[in-house]
Scaffold this motif. Structure first.
Motif, PDB file in Angstrom:
ATOM      1  N   PRO A  52      86.927 -21.292 -32.444  1.00 42.82           N
ATOM      2  CA  PRO A  52      86.089 -21.417 -33.640  1.00 42.82           C
ATOM      3  C   PRO A  52      84.781 -20.630 -33.543  1.00 42.82           C
ATOM      4  O   PRO A  52      84.290 -20.115 -34.548  1.00 42.82           O
ATOM      5  CB  PRO A  52      85.820 -22.921 -33.736  1.00 42.82           C
ATOM      6  N   ASN A 185      81.327 -29.647 -35.115  1.00 45.78           N
ATOM      7  CA  ASN A 185      81.854 -28.472 -34.398  1.00 45.78           C
ATOM      8  C   ASN A 185      82.176 -28.802 -32.934  1.00 45.78           C
ATOM      9  O   ASN A 185      83.263 -28.525 -32.431  1.00 45.78           O
ATOM     10  CB  ASN A 185      80.852 -27.314 -34.393  1.00 45.78           C
ATOM     11  N   ASN A 186      81.196 -29.368 -32.264  1.00 46.45           N
ATOM     12  CA  ASN A 186      81.398 -29.737 -30.867  1.00 46.45           C
ATOM     13  C   ASN A 186      81.892 -31.177 -30.768  1.00 46.45           C
ATOM     14  O   ASN A 186      82.486 -31.563 -29.763  1.00 46.45           O
ATOM     15  CB  ASN A 186      80.081 -29.559 -30.089  1.00 46.45           C
ATOM     16  N   THR A 244      85.599 -25.099 -38.104  1.00 50.60           N
ATOM     17  CA  THR A 244      86.101 -26.372 -37.567  1.00 50.60           C
ATOM     18  C   THR A 244      87.029 -27.055 -38.571  1.00 50.60           C
ATOM     19  O   THR A 244      88.087 -27.569 -38.204  1.00 50.60           O
ATOM     20  CB  THR A 244      84.923 -27.308 -37.216  1.00 50.60           C
ATOM     21  N   TYR A 252      93.049 -30.581 -34.661  1.00 47.47           N
ATOM     22  CA  TYR A 252      92.167 -31.621 -34.121  1.00 47.47           C
ATOM     23  C   TYR A 252      92.663 -33.039 -34.409  1.00 47.47           C
ATOM     24  O   TYR A 252      92.431 -33.949 -33.620  1.00 47.47           O
ATOM     25  CB  TYR A 252      90.733 -31.435 -34.645  1.00 47.47           C
TER      26      TYR A 252
END
Ligand SMILES: N[C@@H](CCC(=O)N[C@@H](CS)C(=O)NCC(=O)O)C(=O)O
Length: 322
Positions: A52, A185-186, A244, A252
């Motif tokens: 990403p 994102n993280n 993301t 995810y």
């Protein structure tokens, strides 16, 4: 080098995932004392389509009309215990390329060319200077700022005028980045790489709390007939979130166990925004390669998915705009 790269190296004793800071932090600019001046065909991007952070840089490169003057090499989607590699005979990979500039086989070799005693991670993206033969920067949040404004003096006016980090929206963009980066994102990585049930539950909860907040922001925009996070103008904040969200349902949800909800069924405004960026903003779709994305995550993390089976769904990876 015998060093083994393992994701586990970044979990602390509490089972929490920690991302290490990037180490090459130079800037491309017209300033008189700048070592790295903007020039056509001087710089090269090393990316993975799976990543990403690298995806952000490919989007800025496309949107700013830099594709003709900044070249790109794409690594194989598979990341093994020595990091990223370029495809070779018998190790072919659709849409990956050789290293067009240095001819190396492994991304790590570039880091050692730039700094023989380098001891950090060998991450993508890497912005490489062909003239001085070194790494300019390997931090995507800084690379996208350089692509946004560092090359304006060598770009035609229509592209030079485009600004995804405009002065009047900077404070608002920074404010969004400040929570979207750690919690979304993280955040998905912190959920997926947790090695402790309590840590996982805390992190996955944080991801969905923030997605709920983004949904509310986009709902408010929709009511005002505005399309993007900060109004009717596409900004860096949208691009940073997009990379993301486009990976969310395909990867995810299952691979990083972010499965309390998914985007297509539970977040109508995020879903609409996602499809608008993907289908309607020229240049973005071409930077998204679902085959690399799905194969990379599911086949490069044996500690999460030991047999490397890539789930077939969701079908399709992204729904049509309408
Ligand atoms: N802070 C970096 C993070 C980049 C990053 O973590 N990239 C991952 C791929 S998604 C990577 O190359 N990891 C290789 C490794 O850690 O060995 C950025 O945003 O540029």
């Amino acid at each position: 080098m015998s060093e083994k790269l393992e994701i586990h190296k970044f979990q602390n004793e509490k089972g929490e995932y920690k991302r290490k800071p990037s180490e090459f932090r130079s800037v491309i600019s017209d300033a008189a004392n700048s070592q790295f001046k903007p020039e056509a065909n001087r710089y090269h991007l090393y990316v993975s389509y799976a990543c990403p952070w690298a995806n952000r840089t490919l989007i800025l490169r496309a949107l700013k009309g830099l594709s003709a003057i900044i070249t790109v090499s794409v690594v194989h989607w598979h990341m093994d215990d020595k990091g990223w590699r370029f495809p070779s005979e018998g190790d072919e990979c659709k849409d990956a390329t050789e290293d067009h500039v240095n001819g190396v086989k492994r991304l790590s070799e570039l880091y050692f060319k730039a700094e023989p005693g380098y001891t950090g991670r060998y991450t993508v993206p890497v912005l490489w200077d062909k003239k001085l033969g070194t790494i300019v920067n390997n931090e995507s949040s800084e690379i996208i700022r350089m692509l946004n404004s560092g090359f304006n003096s060598v770009l035609p006016t229509n592209y030079a005028q485009l600004d995804f980090y405009p002065e009047d929206l900077r404070a608002k963009i920074d404010e969004l980045n400040e929570w979207i980066y750690p919690t979304i994102n993280n955040g998905v990585y912190k959920s997926g790489f947790a090695t402790n049930q309590q840590v996982y539950e805390r992190e996955v909860g944080t991801v969905f709390k923030s997605l709920d907040d983004v949904e509310q922001i986009l709902k408010g925009r929709h009511e005002k007939k505005e399309n993007f996070l900060l109004g009717n103008q596409l900004t860096e904040a949208d691009i940073r979130l997009f990379v993301t969200i486009v990976r969310f349902d395909p990867v995810y949800v299952q691979h990083f166990k972010c499965n309390i909800k998914d985007i297509r069924h539970d977040y109508p405004h995020i879903h609409k925004w996602l499809r608008l960026l993907y289908w309607k903003v020229d240049g973005i779709k071409e930077t998204v390669n679902f085959e690399h994305i799905k194969s990379h995550y599911t086949k490069s993390h044996p500690q999460i998915n030991p047999f490397g089976i890539t789930p077939v769904g969701p079908i399709p990876n992204i729904l049509d705009f309408e």
